[in-house]
Scaffold this active site. Sequence first.
Site, short mmCIF file in Angstrom:
data_model
loop_
_atom_site.label_atom_id
_atom_site.label_comp_id
_atom_site.label_asym_id
_atom_site.label_seq_id
_atom_site.Cartn_x
_atom_site.Cartn_y
_atom_site.Cartn_z
N ARG A 70 0.85 -1.19 0.00
CA ARG A 70 0.00 0.00 0.00
C ARG A 70 0.88 1.24 0.00
NH1 ARG A 70 -1.92 0.99 4.24
NH2 ARG A 70 -1.24 -0.83 5.42
N TYR A 209 -1.52 -3.33 -6.91
CA TYR A 209 -1.26 -4.15 -5.72
C TYR A 209 -2.32 -4.00 -4.63
CZ TYR A 209 1.42 -6.99 -2.58
OH TYR A 209 1.84 -8.02 -1.77
N LYS A 218 -9.79 -2.13 1.51
CA LYS A 218 -9.48 -1.00 2.38
C LYS A 218 -10.23 0.26 1.94
CE LYS A 218 -7.24 -3.64 4.91
NZ LYS A 218 -5.87 -3.91 5.23
N HIS A 238 -10.64 -2.31 11.24
CA HIS A 238 -9.55 -3.17 10.75
C HIS A 238 -9.33 -4.27 11.77
CE1 HIS A 238 -5.09 -3.26 9.20
NE2 HIS A 238 -5.84 -4.10 8.54
N SER A 260 -1.43 -3.41 10.24
CA SER A 260 -1.06 -4.29 9.14
C SER A 260 0.18 -5.11 9.49
CB SER A 260 -0.78 -3.45 7.90
OG SER A 260 -1.93 -2.70 7.58
N CYS A 262 0.57 -7.32 11.79
CA CYS A 262 0.82 -7.44 13.23
C CYS A 262 0.03 -8.59 13.87
CB CYS A 262 0.52 -6.13 13.94
SG CYS A 262 1.74 -4.86 13.55
N ASP A 285 -9.53 -9.62 8.70
CA ASP A 285 -8.98 -8.28 8.39
C ASP A 285 -9.96 -7.14 8.64
OD1 ASP A 285 -6.56 -6.93 7.39
OD2 ASP A 285 -7.79 -6.33 5.69
N ARG A 375 2.10 -12.06 -0.46
CA ARG A 375 0.76 -12.39 0.07
C ARG A 375 0.14 -13.56 -0.67
NH1 ARG A 375 -1.78 -8.58 4.00
NH2 ARG A 375 -0.14 -7.09 4.37
N GLY A 498 -0.24 -20.12 18.52
CA GLY A 498 -1.20 -20.97 19.23
C GLY A 498 -1.19 -20.75 20.74
P1 GTP Z 1 -2.56 -7.47 7.38
O1 GTP Z 1 -3.05 -8.52 6.44
O2 GTP Z 1 -1.42 -6.67 6.80
O3 GTP Z 1 -3.62 -6.58 7.90
O4 GTP Z 1 -1.79 -8.23 8.58
P2 GTP Z 1 -2.25 -9.14 9.82
O5 GTP Z 1 -2.52 -8.28 11.00
O6 GTP Z 1 -3.31 -10.10 9.42
O7 GTP Z 1 -0.88 -9.91 10.16
P3 GTP Z 1 -0.53 -11.47 10.09
O8 GTP Z 1 -1.36 -12.31 10.99
O9 GTP Z 1 -0.47 -11.87 8.67
O10 GTP Z 1 0.95 -11.47 10.70
C1 GTP Z 1 2.00 -10.74 10.15
C2 GTP Z 1 3.33 -11.28 10.63
O11 GTP Z 1 3.38 -11.32 12.06
C3 GTP Z 1 3.62 -12.68 10.13
O12 GTP Z 1 4.95 -12.76 9.69
C4 GTP Z 1 3.42 -13.53 11.35
O13 GTP Z 1 4.21 -14.68 11.33
C5 GTP Z 1 3.77 -12.59 12.51
N1 GTP Z 1 2.99 -12.94 13.73
C6 GTP Z 1 1.65 -13.11 13.81
N2 GTP Z 1 1.27 -13.49 15.07
C7 GTP Z 1 2.40 -13.55 15.79
C8 GTP Z 1 2.66 -13.88 17.16
O14 GTP Z 1 1.79 -14.20 17.97
N3 GTP Z 1 3.98 -13.80 17.57
C9 GTP Z 1 4.98 -13.45 16.70
N4 GTP Z 1 6.22 -13.40 17.17
N5 GTP Z 1 4.75 -13.14 15.40
C10 GTP Z 1 3.50 -13.19 14.95
C1 SPV Z 2 -3.00 -4.32 5.14
O1 SPV Z 2 -2.00 -3.70 4.71
O2 SPV Z 2 -3.52 -4.03 6.24
C2 SPV Z 2 -3.59 -5.43 4.37
C3 SPV Z 2 -3.10 -5.64 3.00
O3 SPV Z 2 -4.47 -6.12 4.85
S1 SPV Z 2 -3.79 -4.53 1.85
O4 SPV Z 2 -5.00 -5.15 1.28
O5 SPV Z 2 -2.79 -4.31 0.81
O6 SPV Z 2 -4.17 -3.30 2.50
MN MN Z 3 -5.11 -5.37 6.84
#
Ligand code: GTP
Ligand code: SPV
Ligand code: MN
Length: 591
Positions: A70, A209, A218, A238, A260, A262, A285, A375, A498
């Site tokens: 983004r 993208y 979004k 979000h 994002s 996180c 999301d 992704r 987990g």
């Molecule tokens: P967007 O799709 O961008 O909105 O992201 P999201 O909030 O869905 O993040 P996602 O769950 O895909 O996690 C992003 C990164 O954080 C990945 O590389 C994960 O492996 C890492 N991650 C997620 N949960 C944990 C956790 O509990 N501990 C750690 N250390 N890393 C984590």
């Molecule tokens: C984010 O960046 O929070 C996402 C990916 O979930 S995007 O759809 O590119 O915004």
């Molecule tokens: Mn997101």
Amino acid sequence: MKFTNQKVVNWLDEWIALMQPERSVILDDSQETRDQLVSALMERGTLRALNPDLRPGSYLACSDPRDVARLESRTLICSHSEEDAGPTNNWRDPAETREMMRGFYKGSMVGRTMYVIPFSMGEVGSPFALYGIEITDSAYVALSMMTMATVGEEVLKAIDASGSFVPAVHSVGYPLAGREDIAWPCNPEDTYIVHFPETREIWSYGSGYGGNALLGKKCLALRIASVAARDDGWLAEHMLILKLTSPKNEVYYVTGAFPSACGKTNLAMLVPTRPGWKAETVGDDIAWLRRGEDGRLWAVNPEMGFFGVAPGTSVKTNPVAMATIAKNTIFTNCALTADGDIWWEGMTEEVPEGLTDWQGKPYTGDGPAAHPNARFTVSIYEAPNLAPERDGVPISAILFGGRRSTLVPLVTEARSWEHGVFLGSVMASETTAAAEGAVGRVRRDPFAMLPFCGYNMADYFGHWLSMAEEDPQALPKIYLVNWFRRGADGRFVWPGYGENVRVLSWIIDRLEGRVEGIDTPLGRIPKVKDLDVDGLELGDDAFDHLFSMNVNELKEEVESIREHYARFGDHLPKGLAAELEEFERAVHADS
Ligand code: GTP
Ligand code: SPV
Ligand code: MN
């Protein structure tokens, strides 16, 4: 399929005249259409088929290296008054921006196909669904929209009948006639993702993208929806939505707003490590939340697919995601293995031999093989743990979280709705690869909505506060979580993934009044005996590493929040200024 509604027909005619595509096609949701899009994309070299024995029905797309995330600096909120966009958005004058964008769009589809995509965010026919029509010259975007939203004839009919839709214009840009050699067309210099909140329109140009281009996500379901939500008394957030069943067979629904990359997808797909717990995914999301007749806050996931972060996803960290993407998945900017499968950092400990990196070069070990914001795009129905509830679930707890190496404890309970809104409004996180710019810099990201709120952020805080005007007792409790505290060795202290069920288990004990907490300036943290850490190898002083708050750091935090709040001037709700005073008092009383 054809539109007969004059408003829709006129709108389409206007854009066809400006962009001059060779042809336009309305997208249905048939397999035949999907196959046609895939063939067109394979021919252009945008997609390559993965080995069907290893990853059936799946493809890899590698983007232009300038178009990988983004673009927050190019995302504009064009309200009539700058104040309505607020200090956290990029504001531009709507009339001037329309003129600039029309200049880009003029002739931008010459010689190419315009895909017309009637789509719904939320169940078609539901009073809460928002309809849109995205027009795009990107077959990749069209194919992705078919996965991420509800598209096709049913939506077309609903739009045709009501004439009510969010117009969503997208072009990857510059006349490409005769340039079949460009696999990922884009136009980085002129990229803008523009929102007109008053007229509820989206105009995007130059990027193909994710959030820049799949306009239902979004742009519509958060930025435009947040404005609709403000006007109509609901929340567009979000957030992930998780269904959790305890060993006592009690069912809880929890949402979580994390910035994002996180951890939303990961928490939504949680595989509990503790016996007797069961977790199911409702959404990963976006959540739309409304007060129900019972006063509770009910949530729906308006999306039909996951657009998830690939790096870090493995059988160990997220087996549900790995099962979800076993087939029928589009991968973007992942590495390719010698036997025609995908790979990314963290998928396996060992790097496979003979990798091709995301830019199509033999992988040499220099830099990452997959882009950090690589992704997967996949239907929610591929998830083995998808919860059957699609039309609203009552929320018991809301989590706010982010990446904070220090200060913010593993879990903290807000004292009240107002205190929870305070914690949400001051949320901060280390930046990630999901947007352009430096990674790892702490920035305030209120409610994980910094890049996604379509109006004045302080008015949005006020809107959150206003949810408690009636029957505050029925609202969910609010918690701050942080899986990302680091120890002296720089490593994460908490195992995460987990094991996060242990934190959820404490939260549920709190909801049921089974345990007490300890008051701190940030809120209530668990007593040592109440957090189940059985069998974890956390090392010495782990509790300290997970929960301690350094007084000097707290004092710095007060000052930093004061600066953050000062940006909002008169728009900052009085209730939040009072919460900040209270926080400061508690910090000083503690020292
Ligand atoms: P967007 O799709 O961008 O909105 O992201 P999201 O909030 O869905 O993040 P996602 O769950 O895909 O996690 C992003 C990164 O954080 C990945 O590389 C994960 O492996 C890492 N991650 C997620 N949960 C944990 C956790 O509990 N501990 C750690 N250390 N890393 C984590
Ligand atoms: C984010 O960046 O929070 C996402 C990916 O979930 S995007 O759809 O590119 O915004
Ligand atoms: Mn997101």
